[in-house]
Enzyme design. Structure first.
Site, PDB file in Angstrom:
ATOM      1  N   GLN A   1      10.495  69.260  -6.000  1.00 19.67           N
ATOM      2  CA  GLN A   1      11.823  69.407  -5.103  1.00 19.67           C
ATOM      3  C   GLN A   1      12.417  70.960  -5.277  1.00 19.67           C
ATOM      4  OE1 GLN A   1      12.501  67.606  -2.337  1.00 19.67           O
ATOM      5  NE2 GLN A   1      14.265  68.674  -1.984  1.00 19.67           N
TER       6      GLN A   1
ATOM      7  N   VAL B   1      17.143  71.188   3.400  1.00 23.42           N
ATOM      8  CA  VAL B   1      16.267  70.591   2.197  1.00 23.42           C
ATOM      9  C   VAL B   1      17.547  70.101   1.235  1.00 23.42           C
ATOM     10  CG1 VAL B   1      16.242  72.793   1.352  1.00 23.42           C
ATOM     11  CG2 VAL B   1      14.636  70.991   0.703  1.00 23.42           C
TER      12      VAL B   1
ATOM     13  N   HIS C   1      13.144  61.605  -1.886  1.00 30.30           N
ATOM     14  CA  HIS C   1      11.772  61.670  -2.325  1.00 30.30           C
ATOM     15  C   HIS C   1      11.396  61.344  -3.708  1.00 30.30           C
ATOM     16  CE1 HIS C   1       9.881  62.631   1.525  1.00 30.30           C
ATOM     17  NE2 HIS C   1      10.792  63.380   2.088  1.00 30.30           N
TER      18      HIS C   1
ATOM     19  N   ASP D   1       7.733  60.557   4.640  1.00 31.87           N
ATOM     20  CA  ASP D   1       7.615  61.354   5.855  1.00 31.87           C
ATOM     21  C   ASP D   1       6.466  61.138   6.500  1.00 31.87           C
ATOM     22  OD1 ASP D   1       9.931  62.632   4.891  1.00 31.87           O
ATOM     23  OD2 ASP D   1       8.799  64.500   4.314  1.00 31.87           O
TER      24      ASP D   1
ATOM     25  N   GLU E   1      15.763  64.784  11.311  1.00 29.87           N
ATOM     26  CA  GLU E   1      14.396  64.656  10.520  1.00 29.87           C
ATOM     27  C   GLU E   1      13.773  63.564  10.974  1.00 29.87           C
ATOM     28  OE1 GLU E   1      14.305  65.001   6.231  1.00 29.87           O
ATOM     29  OE2 GLU E   1      15.058  66.868   6.405  1.00 29.87           O
TER      30      GLU E   1
ATOM     31  N   HIS F   1      11.446  61.178   8.540  1.00 27.20           N
ATOM     32  CA  HIS F   1      11.770  60.880   7.493  1.00 27.20           C
ATOM     33  C   HIS F   1      12.241  59.432   7.577  1.00 27.20           C
ATOM     34  CE1 HIS F   1      13.558  61.917   3.147  1.00 27.20           C
ATOM     35  NE2 HIS F   1      14.230  60.497   3.698  1.00 27.20           N
TER      36      HIS F   1
END
Length: 420
Positions: free
Chosen positions: A292, A312, A320, A327, A381, A384
């Site tokens: 990450q 992000v 995550h 995703d 997103e 996601h």
């Protein structure tokens, strides 16, 4: 001359009866009575000591207690044994509060004796009478004293808050007395005690608010944990039950793993979608803190800071890393790219619409929607999805909530430790 045995026996019997008749039972009764009186007097003058002994006080503690006034001794005797009685005698002459000192110390074990005496004297002299006027029972007062300071009690009295006013807030994880007024204001608008406490204590749950403090999550294995800027996973956290779901994975994906519970649910969702003609594919899943960090740094090289921050998550603040987020893409997008169609997006495909309408049945929610970016802190997103469990996912879906709103309304907050 013959000896007359009968006469001799008669003489002996007469002599014996004569001796018996000489026993003065009246004198024995008098002596016994005197002994009883003496014993009674001794017991009377030592009754308090005997009572203290039976309560378990040592001889030295008995001496300390018996050095007090008779009223004080009676007060001590009216309660169960106090382990710290010597301390209370040395520090305070308010013998009527000895039991309260003992009780307060049992709730605040690291508090110094002098502080205990000062706090209880202040509260019981100045505020308990007024709390009683506000209909507080002794039990309710002690419920408050588990966490309230003298200043908190003073504020409750000054505001004339009843126990009914404050008890619902006290039940919410994260409650502190210092924020009571703010809770009242939020509750007046939201009509939800959980929301009032959590948004006041942790305002950054809604991302349009600044992060005033940062916390490290302790209950990392909870599937409903809220991970975002302000609530961070430990840098070394790696889920212990990561598995690779047995379903299609995009060719360039290097991190398809999920926690087993989330993986099993995703496989179930994949199979259900497939039966209806939709073909889901994993594009990304578990991402370590280090990975990450690399993604975060890369985004900041490509975009300006504001844009990058909206696209992000900070390392430690990414879902995550939980192993609960995935995703998704679909086979239609992959086929488009193979056929030279570069702008093909999962968010425009029927597979995506199916996921939005059905993912909650399998414990997943669409995590970041454009119209809720002010709450989540992340822009749109459509790929996601986050596993939260079927029950939570259904409630989130039915109410049109984000995970943040679910946590606020339900009073669900991570177990955290403030970052230094």
């Amino acid at each position: 001359m013959r000896f007359n045995r009968g006469k001799r026996y008669s003489y002996y019997s007469s002599y014996t009866n004569s001796r018996k008749s000489r026993i003065r039972w009246d004198r024995i009764a008098l002596i016994a009575g005197a002994v009883i009186i003496v014993l009674g007097v001794v017991i009377w003058f030592n009754l308090s000591r005997l009572q203290l002994m039976f309560k378990g006080y040592s001889f030295g503690q008995q001496n300390d207690i018996l050095s007090l006034s008779s009223k004080a001794v009676d007060e001590v005797l009216s309660h169960d044994k106090m382990e710290n009685i010597t301390s209370w005698i040395d520090e305070s002459k308010n013998y009527q509060y000895y039991d309260e000192y003992e009780k307060y110390l049992s709730l605040h074990k690291d508090t110094k004796v002098k502080t205990v005496v000062k706090v209880i004297d202040d509260i019981y002299d100045n505020y308990v009478p007024r709390l009683t006027t506000l209909k507080y029972t002794e039990k309710q007062i002690w419920e408050i004293l588990k966490t309230a300071t003298v200043q908190d009690v003073q504020h409750i009295v000054e505001k004339e808050y009843t126990f009914d006013n404050i008890e619902p807030f006290m039940k919410v994880k994260g409650f502190i007395f210092a924020d009571l007024d703010d809770y009242m204001k939020v509750y007046a608008e939201k009509k939800n005690y959980n929301y009032a406490v959590l948004i006041t204590t942790y305002p950054f749950i809604v991302s349009s608010n600044d992060v005033n403090k940062s916390y490290t999550i302790q209950n990392t294995n909870d599937v409903s944990i809220l991970v975002k800027k302000g609530f961070y996973l430990p840098e070394n956290y790696v889920p212990k039950d990561l598995v690779t779901p047995k379903m299609p994975i995009e060719a360039s994906c290097k991190d398809p793993q999920l926690r087993k519970e989330a993986s099993d649910a995703l496989i179930e969702m994949y199979n259900a979608a497939k039966k209806e003609g939709y073909h889901l594919v994993i594009n990304s899943a578990y991402r370590s803190f280090k990975a990450q960090q690399e993604t975060y740094d890369d985004y900041f090289k490509k975009y300006d800071p504001v844009t990058a921050a909206s696209l992000v998550s900070l390392p430690g603040a990414s879902e995550h890393q939980t192993g609960l987020s995935v995703d998704l893409t679909c086979q239609a997008v992959i086929d488009d790219k193979r056929n030279g169609i570069q702008n093909s997006k999962f968010g425009y495909k029927p597979d995506y619409k199916w996921c939005v309408a059905n993912s909650y049945k399998y414990g997943y929610i669409l995590r970041f929607e454009e119209e809720k970016a002010n709450i989540t802190g992340i822009g749109n997103e459509p790929w996601h999805f986050r596993y939260v469990g079927k029950e939570a996912a259904k409630e989130i879906f039915n109410n049109g909530w984000t995970l943040e709103e679910y946590c606020l309304y339900k009073g669900i907050i991570p177990t955290v430790k403030e970052k230094k």
